[in-house]
Design a protein around this motif. Structure first.
Motif, PDB file in Angstrom:
ATOM      1  N   GLY A 112       0.786  -1.235   0.000  1.00 43.21           N
ATOM      2  CA  GLY A 112       0.000   0.000   0.000  1.00 43.21           C
ATOM      3  C   GLY A 112       0.815   1.281   0.000  1.00 43.21           C
ATOM      4  O   GLY A 112       0.251   2.370   0.005  1.00 43.21           O
ATOM      5  N   LYS A 113       2.142   1.177  -0.039  1.00 42.51           N
ATOM      6  CA  LYS A 113       2.964   2.404  -0.008  1.00 42.51           C
ATOM      7  C   LYS A 113       3.628   2.654  -1.365  1.00 42.51           C
ATOM      8  O   LYS A 113       3.768   1.751  -2.187  1.00 42.51           O
ATOM      9  CB  LYS A 113       4.040   2.276   1.072  1.00 42.51           C
ATOM     10  N   GLU A 114       4.044   3.907  -1.533  1.00 38.96           N
ATOM     11  CA  GLU A 114       4.640   4.296  -2.812  1.00 38.96           C
ATOM     12  C   GLU A 114       6.169   4.355  -2.730  1.00 38.96           C
ATOM     13  O   GLU A 114       6.729   4.795  -1.728  1.00 38.96           O
ATOM     14  CB  GLU A 114       4.108   5.664  -3.242  1.00 38.96           C
ATOM     15  N   VAL A 115       6.773   3.930  -3.843  1.00 35.68           N
ATOM     16  CA  VAL A 115       8.230   3.993  -3.975  1.00 35.68           C
ATOM     17  C   VAL A 115       8.529   5.115  -4.961  1.00 35.68           C
ATOM     18  O   VAL A 115       8.134   5.039  -6.127  1.00 35.68           O
ATOM     19  CB  VAL A 115       8.786   2.659  -4.540  1.00 35.68           C
ATOM     20  N   LEU A 116       9.196   6.159  -4.496  1.00 37.67           N
ATOM     21  CA  LEU A 116       9.498   7.288  -5.377  1.00 37.67           C
ATOM     22  C   LEU A 116      10.863   7.060  -6.018  1.00 37.67           C
ATOM     23  O   LEU A 116      11.878   6.937  -5.328  1.00 37.67           O
ATOM     24  CB  LEU A 116       9.493   8.592  -4.571  1.00 37.67           C
ATOM     25  N   GLU A 136      13.920   5.582  -3.940  1.00 37.83           N
ATOM     26  CA  GLU A 136      14.907   4.660  -4.515  1.00 37.83           C
ATOM     27  C   GLU A 136      15.734   5.423  -5.539  1.00 37.83           C
ATOM     28  O   GLU A 136      15.180   6.050  -6.444  1.00 37.83           O
ATOM     29  CB  GLU A 136      14.183   3.478  -5.176  1.00 37.83           C
ATOM     30  N   ILE A 137      17.049   5.419  -5.360  1.00 36.29           N
ATOM     31  CA  ILE A 137      17.906   6.080  -6.346  1.00 36.29           C
ATOM     32  C   ILE A 137      18.842   5.051  -6.968  1.00 36.29           C
ATOM     33  O   ILE A 137      19.271   4.102  -6.305  1.00 36.29           O
ATOM     34  CB  ILE A 137      18.717   7.256  -5.753  1.00 36.29           C
ATOM     35  N   GLU A 138      19.106   5.266  -8.235  1.00 32.58           N
ATOM     36  CA  GLU A 138      19.960   4.323  -8.967  1.00 32.58           C
ATOM     37  C   GLU A 138      21.282   5.033  -9.250  1.00 32.58           C
ATOM     38  O   GLU A 138      21.298   6.129  -9.805  1.00 32.58           O
ATOM     39  CB  GLU A 138      19.240   3.970 -10.278  1.00 32.58           C
ATOM     40  N   ASN A 139      22.378   4.392  -8.864  1.00 34.55           N
ATOM     41  CA  ASN A 139      23.683   5.038  -8.964  1.00 34.55           C
ATOM     42  C   ASN A 139      24.740   3.994  -9.355  1.00 34.55           C
ATOM     43  O   ASN A 139      25.065   3.153  -8.537  1.00 34.55           O
ATOM     44  CB  ASN A 139      24.031   5.644  -7.590  1.00 34.55           C
ATOM     45  N   HIS A 154      16.748   3.779  -0.460  1.00 31.30           N
ATOM     46  CA  HIS A 154      17.500   2.610  -0.940  1.00 31.30           C
ATOM     47  C   HIS A 154      18.269   3.021  -2.184  1.00 31.30           C
ATOM     48  O   HIS A 154      17.716   3.689  -3.062  1.00 31.30           O
ATOM     49  CB  HIS A 154      16.553   1.445  -1.280  1.00 31.30           C
ATOM     50  N   MET A 155      19.530   2.613  -2.259  1.00 29.45           N
ATOM     51  CA  MET A 155      20.318   2.897  -3.446  1.00 29.45           C
ATOM     52  C   MET A 155      20.532   1.614  -4.241  1.00 29.45           C
ATOM     53  O   MET A 155      21.086   0.643  -3.726  1.00 29.45           O
ATOM     54  CB  MET A 155      21.681   3.488  -3.060  1.00 29.45           C
ATOM     55  N   ASP A 156      20.044   1.631  -5.492  1.00 27.21           N
ATOM     56  CA  ASP A 156      20.344   0.540  -6.407  1.00 27.21           C
ATOM     57  C   ASP A 156      21.726   0.837  -6.980  1.00 27.21           C
ATOM     58  O   ASP A 156      21.874   1.588  -7.935  1.00 27.21           O
ATOM     59  CB  ASP A 156      19.285   0.489  -7.525  1.00 27.21           C
ATOM     60  N   GLY A 157      22.717   0.236  -6.344  1.00 24.69           N
ATOM     61  CA  GLY A 157      24.103   0.485  -6.771  1.00 24.69           C
ATOM     62  C   GLY A 157      24.629  -0.685  -7.588  1.00 24.69           C
ATOM     63  O   GLY A 157      25.725  -1.162  -7.341  1.00 24.69           O
TER      64      GLY A 157
END
Ligand code: PLP
Length: 342
Positions: free
Chosen positions: A75-79, A135-138, A165-168
């Motif tokens: 039920g929550k959003e991932v920005l 969520e950031i992608e790096n 959260h970092m998608d590294g």
């Protein structure tokens, strides 16, 4: 004909040294927490990222999904950025399995900022969804976040009570190019994944790193997803080998991408600004020609690359195409005369 595979850095194959390390690996049952090689890899990952603990997972996708389960959940959003891997290449697992909604935001060159995130935050009204995490992608599309950009997002997130959260997947490329340590980069996220199976050249696996409590829960979700493995030390050994042998050479990949970009910038049929190439991934336009057609014609010359569906072509450097071969690639590109394909 020799081929030069620039489609992705996921196509790398384990070297002989890596295979020998795998063969010699000490193993145990990792579901019991008894695989010494897995434990060593997890300790290395925690130390590298400055997090309290780490978990060996089958893939970057699994690491991202587990983080969404734990930081956001039902039920929550991932920005996240609208170009991110979790939006386009992970089968909406966030909604299918974790019950979270992925919200794709705008941002220059794939990057989020506090301003763009702020616009997407939900007011506290009972019938509206709740913002759950950022969520950031790096790196994203080969572009890395600068320290000040990461700090601004992390401080903003903290103020709003949102975990990051970092998608590294390519965290080590980001570190190499930015000159920032892995630990410093990871300090701007509550959890971070990095992949062993991309430029680091291992066949399988990613590490999810975070607090002790987070990783304790992550272990449960990994098992729920069918990701508990037994004598996984065989593959963890490849990861340890990758961290010990294949990190420094990521500089070559960046320099090789730059060489290709510079060559392309002198080709009448290609459009690229080499100054925009930051790591091992580059994109170029084809001046009105059909990118798919160019990809096809380059394939016939031995260069494998991919059209990315946005009217550009993507090339990725990795240890699969060593520096000696990059000279050949540049020569083929210089001599290449596209024929009209549509
Ligand atoms: C940025 C990014 N994140 C996550 C992943 C997922 O990794 P995996 O293929 O190991 O699931 C990839 C894979 O290419 C990626 O490029």
């Amino acid at each position: 004909m020799k081929t030069y595979d620039l489609r992705s850095d996921t196509i790398t194959r384990p070297s002989l040294g890596m295979r020998k390390a795998m063969m010699r690996a000490d193993v145990g049952d990792d579901v019991y927490g008894e695989d010494p090689t897995v434990n060593k890899l997890q300790e290395m990952a925690a130390a590298l990222t400055g997090k309290k603990d780490a978990l060996f997972v089958s893939s970057g996708s699994m690491g991202n999904l587990i983080s969404i389960f734990l930081h956001a959940g039902s039920g929550k959003e991932v920005l996240t950025h609208k170009d991110s891997h979790i939006i386009h290449h992970e089968l909406s697992s966030a909604s299918a399995l974790a019950g979270s909604a992925l919200i794709g935001l705008d941002g220059e060159r794939g990057k989020l900022s506090p301003e763009t995130i702020e616009k997407a935050l939900r007011p506290d009204i009972y019938y509206m969804p709740k913002s759950g995490m950022i969520e950031i992608e790096n790196t994203i599309g080969g572009v890395y976040y600068r320290g000040d950009e990461l700090k601004a997002i992390f401080e903003f997130a903290r103020k709003k009570g949102l975990p990051v959260h970092m998608d590294g997947a390519r965290l080590f490329n980001a570190s190499e190019a930015s000159g920032m340590s892995i630990k410093k980069i990871a300090s701007y996220a509550n959890s971070v994944t990095f992949c062993l199976s991309k430029g680091l050249g291992a066949p399988v696996g990613s590490l999810l790193c975070g607090s002790s409590k987070f990783i304790k829960h992550a272990r449960r979700i990994r098992k729920m997803l069918g990701g508990g493995t037994r004598q996984a030390g065989i593959i963890a050994a490849a990861g340890i080998y990758a961290l010990e042998h294949n990190v420094e050479r990521l500089k070559d990949d960046r320099e090789n991408a730059m060489k290709i970009a510079e060559t392309l910038s002198s080709c009448s049929w290609a459009r690229i600004d080499p100054a925009e190439v930051e790591t091992n991934i580059l994109f170029f336009g084809t001046k009105g020609r059909d990118p798919e057609g160019i990809v096809d014609q380059l394939k016939r010359k031995g260069i494998l690359c991919g059209a990315d569906g946005k009217n550009t072509i993507r090339m990725v450097t990795s240890l699969a195409v060593p520096s000696e071969d990059i000279e050949d690639v540049c020569k083929i590109l210089k001599d290449f005369k596209p024929v009209k394909s549509r």
